[in-house]
Design a protein around this motif. Structure first.
Motif, PDB file in Angstrom:
ATOM      1  N   VAL A  41      48.173  81.122  84.178  1.00 17.89           N
ATOM      2  CA  VAL A  41      48.158  79.664  82.579  1.00 17.89           C
ATOM      3  C   VAL A  41      48.912  78.755  83.275  1.00 17.89           C
ATOM      4  O   VAL A  41      50.140  78.926  83.467  1.00 17.89           O
ATOM      5  N   ALA A  42      48.340  77.404  83.317  1.00 15.65           N
ATOM      6  CA  ALA A  42      49.406  76.140  84.165  1.00 15.65           C
ATOM      7  C   ALA A  42      48.802  75.150  83.216  1.00 15.65           C
ATOM      8  O   ALA A  42      47.727  74.996  82.901  1.00 15.65           O
ATOM      9  N   ARG A  43      49.988  73.960  83.238  1.00 20.19           N
ATOM     10  CA  ARG A  43      49.559  73.372  82.726  1.00 20.19           C
ATOM     11  C   ARG A  43      49.023  72.418  84.149  1.00 20.19           C
ATOM     12  O   ARG A  43      50.402  71.940  84.723  1.00 20.19           O
ATOM     13  N   ILE A  44      47.649  72.106  84.164  1.00 21.62           N
ATOM     14  CA  ILE A  44      47.921  71.210  85.662  1.00 21.62           C
ATOM     15  C   ILE A  44      47.074  69.423  85.205  1.00 21.62           C
ATOM     16  O   ILE A  44      47.000  68.945  85.785  1.00 21.62           O
ATOM     17  N   GLY A  45      47.428  69.294  83.659  1.00 22.16           N
ATOM     18  CA  GLY A  45      47.731  67.454  84.128  1.00 22.16           C
ATOM     19  C   GLY A  45      47.980  67.032  82.281  1.00 22.16           C
ATOM     20  O   GLY A  45      48.850  68.363  81.459  1.00 22.16           O
TER      21      GLY A  45
ATOM     22  N   VAL B 154      56.018  64.056  68.525  1.00 22.91           N
ATOM     23  CA  VAL B 154      54.335  64.680  67.724  1.00 22.91           C
ATOM     24  C   VAL B 154      53.650  65.523  68.784  1.00 22.91           C
ATOM     25  O   VAL B 154      53.172  66.707  69.235  1.00 22.91           O
ATOM     26  N   GLY B 155      52.998  64.672  70.103  1.00 19.00           N
ATOM     27  CA  GLY B 155      52.393  64.927  70.986  1.00 19.00           C
ATOM     28  C   GLY B 155      53.093  66.318  72.057  1.00 19.00           C
ATOM     29  O   GLY B 155      52.117  67.305  72.195  1.00 19.00           O
ATOM     30  N   ASP B 156      54.469  66.176  72.070  1.00 16.36           N
ATOM     31  CA  ASP B 156      55.227  66.509  72.778  1.00 16.36           C
ATOM     32  C   ASP B 156      55.020  68.066  72.259  1.00 16.36           C
ATOM     33  O   ASP B 156      55.157  69.310  73.088  1.00 16.36           O
ATOM     34  N   TYR B 157      55.949  68.480  70.712  1.00 10.61           N
ATOM     35  CA  TYR B 157      55.738  69.068  69.901  1.00 10.61           C
ATOM     36  C   TYR B 157      53.970  70.362  70.228  1.00 10.61           C
ATOM     37  O   TYR B 157      54.387  71.203  70.507  1.00 10.61           O
ATOM     38  N   VAL B 158      53.051  69.004  69.859  1.00 13.33           N
ATOM     39  CA  VAL B 158      51.946  70.173  70.324  1.00 13.33           C
ATOM     40  C   VAL B 158      51.975  71.181  71.055  1.00 13.33           C
ATOM     41  O   VAL B 158      51.037  71.989  71.577  1.00 13.33           O
ATOM     42  N   LEU B 159      51.951  70.513  72.397  1.00 13.39           N
ATOM     43  CA  LEU B 159      52.048  70.475  73.447  1.00 13.39           C
ATOM     44  C   LEU B 159      52.357  71.691  73.665  1.00 13.39           C
ATOM     45  O   LEU B 159      51.822  73.288  74.513  1.00 13.39           O
ATOM     46  N   LYS B 160      54.203  72.583  73.074  1.00  9.15           N
ATOM     47  CA  LYS B 160      53.987  72.784  73.582  1.00  9.15           C
ATOM     48  C   LYS B 160      54.266  74.281  73.008  1.00  9.15           C
ATOM     49  O   LYS B 160      53.632  75.515  73.656  1.00  9.15           O
TER      50      LYS B 160
ATOM     51  N   HIS C 180      57.862  74.418  88.437  1.00 10.86           N
ATOM     52  CA  HIS C 180      57.436  74.137  86.648  1.00 10.86           C
ATOM     53  C   HIS C 180      56.965  72.938  86.040  1.00 10.86           C
ATOM     54  O   HIS C 180      57.837  71.911  86.062  1.00 10.86           O
ATOM     55  N   ASP C 181      56.136  72.810  85.238  1.00  7.06           N
ATOM     56  CA  ASP C 181      56.378  71.916  84.642  1.00  7.06           C
ATOM     57  C   ASP C 181      57.418  71.608  83.092  1.00  7.06           C
ATOM     58  O   ASP C 181      57.780  73.016  82.617  1.00  7.06           O
ATOM     59  N   GLU C 182      58.001  70.089  83.058  1.00  4.57           N
ATOM     60  CA  GLU C 182      59.482  70.663  82.745  1.00  4.57           C
ATOM     61  C   GLU C 182      58.787  71.008  80.957  1.00  4.57           C
ATOM     62  O   GLU C 182      59.255  71.358  79.931  1.00  4.57           O
ATOM     63  N   LEU C 183      58.151  69.780  80.000  1.00  2.63           N
ATOM     64  CA  LEU C 183      57.631  70.535  79.036  1.00  2.63           C
ATOM     65  C   LEU C 183      57.197  71.306  78.410  1.00  2.63           C
ATOM     66  O   LEU C 183      58.264  72.090  77.237  1.00  2.63           O
ATOM     67  N   THR C 184      56.038  72.338  79.234  1.00  5.57           N
ATOM     68  CA  THR C 184      56.104  73.723  78.924  1.00  5.57           C
ATOM     69  C   THR C 184      56.583  74.635  79.298  1.00  5.57           C
ATOM     70  O   THR C 184      56.537  76.189  78.534  1.00  5.57           O
TER      71      THR C 184
END
Ligand code: C2E
Ligand code: C2E
Length: 162
Positions: free
Chosen positions: A74-78, A52-58, A1-5
């Motif tokens: 749904v996946a984060r691919i980039g 803040v960018g990370d927060y927005v992505l989450k 999995h993607d660690e951030l989201t």
């Protein structure tokens, strides 16, 4: 999995998607593959920083997840790119519009109001291809066309022939 989201990453997306395509072949159903590139995200990172960018992505990832069926992927691919695989999605245009209105809802970080948007590329199985990698590449091309022509979404099959 993607660690951030916490969303599946590209590799997991491919694995799930191949299984979903195999099932769709068996049941003679359609599968819709979407490529999403966030719009106005880079300026957020540049202006307010990565935190803040990370927060927005989450936040966006959570919204996307809550807007699709549990049985969809749904996946984060980039960095700011997402892939979707939707089983038997008959009305994918209205589905994409539903996703866009979720993405465009205001995001607040402390006192800052942030607005982002997205460009979608759309392909369907079996019409546009039969293997997942091919469908995703074509969805990416359609997304690029949407992005460069100021459109929120575009279907691969409507791309002008070159
Ligand atoms: P789910 O199938 O995992 O769907 C999760 C959420 O995705 C739904 O939350 C809704 O916000 C959105 N969604 C999914 N499919 C559609 C759709 O065809 N049209 C629209 N406009 N939105 C859709 P919601 O509505 O709170 O539903 C929660 C759960 O309740 C769903 O989870 C599903 O298990 C069930 N459910 C709700 N309505 C129906 C229905 O009409 N038919 C079936 N079979 N199940 C439903
Ligand atoms: P709708 O919202 O206009 O969706 C029409 C068709 O688009 C759905 O037909 C389905 O084929 C596709 N679709 C829409 N959202 C999704 C999605 O999140 N994932 C996938 N894989 N496909 C999607 P369907 O299934 O026959 O549903 C007909 C109508 O029943 C929907 O019209 C909606 O009004 C309602 N519905 C079904 N499931 C849900 C749900 O979970 N929540 C809500 N709020 N409504 C639902």
């Amino acid at each position: 999995h993607d660690e951030l989201t916490g969303l599946p990453n590209r590799r997991l997306l491919e694995e799930h998607a191949e299984k979903m395509l195999a099932l769709a072949r068996r049941e003679r159903k359609q599968v819709c593959v979407l490529y999403l590139d966030l719009k106005k995200f880079k300026p957020v990172n540049d202006t307010y920083g990565h935190k803040v960018g990370d927060y927005v992505l989450k936040i966006v990832a959570k919204r996307l997840e809550n807007t699709v069926r549990k049985s969809d992927i749904v996946a984060r691919i980039g960095g700011d790119e997402f892939g979707f695989v939707l089983y038997d999605c008959k009305e994918y245009m209205s589905f994409v519009e539903r996703l866009i209105s979720e993405i465009e809802k205001d995001i607040y970080y402390e006192y800052v109001k942030i607005n982002i948007s997205g460009n979608f590329g759309i392909t369907t199985f079996p019409e546009d291809g039969s293997d997942f990698e091919d469908l995703l590449i074509k969805a990416d091309k359609a997304m690029y066309y949407a992005k460069t022509n100021g459109l929120k979404y575009f279907c691969y099959r409507n791309l002008p022939k070159t």
